[in-house]
Design an enzyme around this catalytic site. Structure first.
Site, PDB file in Angstrom:
ATOM      1  N   SER A  85      10.260   0.768  -6.564  1.00  0.00           N
ATOM      2  CA  SER A  85      10.350   1.778  -5.513  1.00  0.00           C
ATOM      3  C   SER A  85       9.110   1.938  -4.649  1.00  0.00           C
ATOM      4  O   SER A  85       9.097   2.807  -3.776  1.00  0.00           O
ATOM      5  CB  SER A  85      10.685   3.143  -6.136  1.00  0.00           C
ATOM      6  OG  SER A  85       9.624   3.572  -6.962  1.00  0.00           O
ATOM      7  N   THR A 125      17.998   6.394  -1.540  1.00  0.00           N
ATOM      8  CA  THR A 125      16.869   6.982  -0.828  1.00  0.00           C
ATOM      9  C   THR A 125      17.197   7.159   0.645  1.00  0.00           C
ATOM     10  O   THR A 125      17.989   6.381   1.209  1.00  0.00           O
ATOM     11  CB  THR A 125      15.625   6.076  -0.969  1.00  0.00           C
ATOM     12  OG1 THR A 125      14.594   6.520  -0.084  1.00  0.00           O
ATOM     13  CG2 THR A 125      15.948   4.628  -0.615  1.00  0.00           C
ATOM     14  N   ASP A 126      16.563   8.143   1.273  1.00  0.00           N
ATOM     15  CA  ASP A 126      16.741   8.312   2.714  1.00  0.00           C
ATOM     16  C   ASP A 126      16.113   7.171   3.510  1.00  0.00           C
ATOM     17  O   ASP A 126      16.378   7.017   4.705  1.00  0.00           O
ATOM     18  CB  ASP A 126      16.194   9.657   3.183  1.00  0.00           C
ATOM     19  CG  ASP A 126      14.706   9.851   2.925  1.00  0.00           C
ATOM     20  OD1 ASP A 126      14.079   8.970   2.304  1.00  0.00           O
ATOM     21  OD2 ASP A 126      14.163  10.896   3.345  1.00  0.00           O
ATOM     22  N   GLU A 127      15.287   6.358   2.861  1.00  0.00           N
ATOM     23  CA  GLU A 127      14.643   5.258   3.575  1.00  0.00           C
ATOM     24  C   GLU A 127      15.635   4.207   4.058  1.00  0.00           C
ATOM     25  O   GLU A 127      15.314   3.390   4.925  1.00  0.00           O
ATOM     26  CB  GLU A 127      13.565   4.616   2.697  1.00  0.00           C
ATOM     27  CG  GLU A 127      12.415   5.554   2.398  1.00  0.00           C
ATOM     28  CD  GLU A 127      11.226   4.865   1.751  1.00  0.00           C
ATOM     29  OE1 GLU A 127      10.883   3.747   2.162  1.00  0.00           O
ATOM     30  OE2 GLU A 127      10.638   5.456   0.830  1.00  0.00           O
ATOM     31  N   TYR A 153      11.674  -2.897   0.354  1.00  0.00           N
ATOM     32  CA  TYR A 153      12.175  -1.888  -0.588  1.00  0.00           C
ATOM     33  C   TYR A 153      13.439  -1.226  -0.067  1.00  0.00           C
ATOM     34  O   TYR A 153      14.478  -1.208  -0.738  1.00  0.00           O
ATOM     35  CB  TYR A 153      11.107  -0.827  -0.855  1.00  0.00           C
ATOM     36  CG  TYR A 153      11.676   0.454  -1.425  1.00  0.00           C
ATOM     37  CD1 TYR A 153      12.350   0.442  -2.643  1.00  0.00           C
ATOM     38  CD2 TYR A 153      11.573   1.667  -0.736  1.00  0.00           C
ATOM     39  CE1 TYR A 153      12.893   1.613  -3.169  1.00  0.00           C
ATOM     40  CE2 TYR A 153      12.110   2.827  -1.257  1.00  0.00           C
ATOM     41  CZ  TYR A 153      12.769   2.803  -2.468  1.00  0.00           C
ATOM     42  OH  TYR A 153      13.316   3.947  -2.981  1.00  0.00           O
ATOM     43  N   LYS A 157      17.453  -1.327  -1.412  1.00  0.00           N
ATOM     44  CA  LYS A 157      18.240  -0.151  -1.768  1.00  0.00           C
ATOM     45  C   LYS A 157      19.509  -0.043  -0.916  1.00  0.00           C
ATOM     46  O   LYS A 157      20.576   0.319  -1.421  1.00  0.00           O
ATOM     47  CB  LYS A 157      17.393   1.112  -1.618  1.00  0.00           C
ATOM     48  CG  LYS A 157      16.269   1.230  -2.628  1.00  0.00           C
ATOM     49  CD  LYS A 157      16.766   1.357  -4.068  1.00  0.00           C
ATOM     50  CE  LYS A 157      17.408   2.690  -4.333  1.00  0.00           C
ATOM     51  NZ  LYS A 157      17.805   2.834  -5.781  1.00  0.00           N
ATOM     52  N   LEU A 193       1.632   9.222  -3.326  1.00  0.00           N
ATOM     53  CA  LEU A 193       0.683   9.995  -2.528  1.00  0.00           C
ATOM     54  C   LEU A 193       0.123  11.227  -3.245  1.00  0.00           C
ATOM     55  O   LEU A 193      -1.097  11.380  -3.375  1.00  0.00           O
ATOM     56  CB  LEU A 193       1.342  10.424  -1.210  1.00  0.00           C
ATOM     57  CG  LEU A 193       0.467  11.313  -0.298  1.00  0.00           C
ATOM     58  CD1 LEU A 193      -0.747  10.545   0.201  1.00  0.00           C
ATOM     59  CD2 LEU A 193       1.299  11.855   0.870  1.00  0.00           C
ATOM     60  N   ASN A 252       1.781  13.574   6.342  1.00  0.00           N
ATOM     61  CA  ASN A 252       0.986  13.135   5.193  1.00  0.00           C
ATOM     62  C   ASN A 252      -0.377  13.825   5.178  1.00  0.00           C
ATOM     63  O   ASN A 252      -0.895  14.192   4.111  1.00  0.00           O
ATOM     64  CB  ASN A 252       0.809  11.614   5.225  1.00  0.00           C
ATOM     65  CG  ASN A 252       2.100  10.884   4.908  1.00  0.00           C
ATOM     66  OD1 ASN A 252       3.046  11.470   4.370  1.00  0.00           O
ATOM     67  ND2 ASN A 252       2.149   9.606   5.240  1.00  0.00           N
ATOM     68  N   PRO A 277       2.292  -2.284   7.416  1.00  0.00           N
ATOM     69  CA  PRO A 277       3.283  -2.834   8.339  1.00  0.00           C
ATOM     70  C   PRO A 277       4.606  -2.090   8.269  1.00  0.00           C
ATOM     71  O   PRO A 277       5.091  -1.752   7.187  1.00  0.00           O
ATOM     72  CB  PRO A 277       3.453  -4.282   7.840  1.00  0.00           C
ATOM     73  CG  PRO A 277       2.210  -4.592   7.084  1.00  0.00           C
ATOM     74  CD  PRO A 277       1.801  -3.285   6.459  1.00  0.00           C
TER      75      PRO A 277
END
Length: 340
Positions: A85, A125-127, A153, A157, A193, A252, A277
């Protein structure tokens, strides 16, 4: 009811296992995890001796192992958390993400097709939706938002999600999918993070922040996420996708400054570094569907949840220090070595 939770030694998976073991003593909860670098059995010490909990070490991409497991355990429900992930790792090594996230998922689905299942739930995931512009705060991801991935990633997913829905349509497997925003809370691996910033700030080390720190994420407390998945298993409509978001958008940089303020550390520790990137700009989820259909709503606002999370890391230094120095990897042998 016998429920197999794959990836149950990871961050979100272990929180979900603890939630289910405690809430449903009448159900057998089987934690299946390969214990790769981010899997940590120390996450599960409070339930490891519970009579309705069992840990099995194994690889969801190992077809013989998975089919033998289904033959022996005959599970009723599969909740698939197992995944690589970390976006940065996917940029360095995309193949391992394809193996676990795509091939692992299809192997589980093939076993479900062979042995039958009451529900297969895919934790996504929302990604998979890509990103949103920073200057359009009115835009949100819904379940109808097209998939538009940015990293290896998120591509892995999204591919897994498509296979899940294809197996539902082609083979009639009863499936649901949830897509969540960024999680935070206890037991998050220190490469991510929030725990990274906490551990480094406590050591007065420099805090790396990508670009200018303006990227926005919607933060969801892991406890709220676990409750949402539990509700989807109980009430969710088969063949449906449910977005899970926390209504807690922060840049962030705001997250980092929140942590520094709580710890009494100076903002001079922040170091802006070269952006990665394809870094997505903004994630924001519209959770209306799960709120209206299933009655779910997040219990944690960001400020309260972050205060609790920071305190948890302060109270559990030994846990994350074991990860940083590598001691956590010996826990399996200590707990299970004599039983093998």
């Amino acid at each position: 009811m016998k429920i197999v939770v794959t990836g149950g030694a990871g961050f979100i998976g272990s929180n979900f296992v603890i939630h289910m073991v405690k809430k449903y003593p009448e159900h057998q909860i089987i934690n299946l995890d390969l214990l790769t670098y981010a899997g940590n059995l120390e996450n599960l010490t409070e339930v490891e001796n519970a009579p309705n909990y069992k840990f099995i070490r194994g690889d969801i991409a190992d077809r013989k192992f998975v089919f033998d497991l289904f033959e022996k355990e005959k599970p009723d429900i599969i909740v698939n958390f197992a995944a690589e992930s970390h976006v940065d790792r996917s940029i360095e090594d995309p193949e391992s993400f394809v193996r676990t996230n795509v091939m692992g998922t299809t192997t589980l689905l093939d076993a479900c097709k062979e042995y039958g299942i009451k529900r297969f739930h895919q934790v996504s995931t929302d990604e998979v939706y890509g990103d949103l512009p920073l200057d359009r705060p009115d835009l949100f991801f819904t379940e109808e938002t097209p998939l538009h991935t940015s990293s290896p990633y998120s591509s892995s997913k999204a591919s897994a999600d498509l296979f899940v829905m294809a197996y539902h349509r082609t083979f009639g497997i009863p499936v649901t999918i949830s897509r969540c925003s960024n999680n935070y809370g206890p037991y998050q691996f220190p490469e991510k993070l929030i725990p990274l910033i906490i551990s480094r700030a406590l050591a007065d080390e420099e805090l790396p922040v990508y670009g200018t720190g303006e990227n926005v994420r919607d933060w969801l407390h892991v406890s709220d996420h676990c409750v949402a998945i539990d509700l989807i298993l109980e009430k969710g409509r088969v063949g449906e996708v449910y977005n899970i978001g926390g209504h807690n958008e922060r840049t962030n940089l705001e997250v980092v400054k929140t942590i520094l303020k709580a710890l009494g550390k100076p903002e001079s520790l922040i170091r802006f570094v070269k952006d990665r990137p394809g870094h997505d700009r903004r994630y924001a989820i519209d959770p209306t569907k799960i709120e209206t259909e299933l009655g779910w709503e997040p219990q944690y606002v960001f400020d309260t949840g972050m205060k609790q999370t920071i305190q948890w890391y302060l109270d559990n230094k030994e846990w994350w220090e074991h990860i940083i120095n590598g001691e956590y990897t010996s826990y399996f042998e200590k707990m299970y070595g004599e039983r093998l």
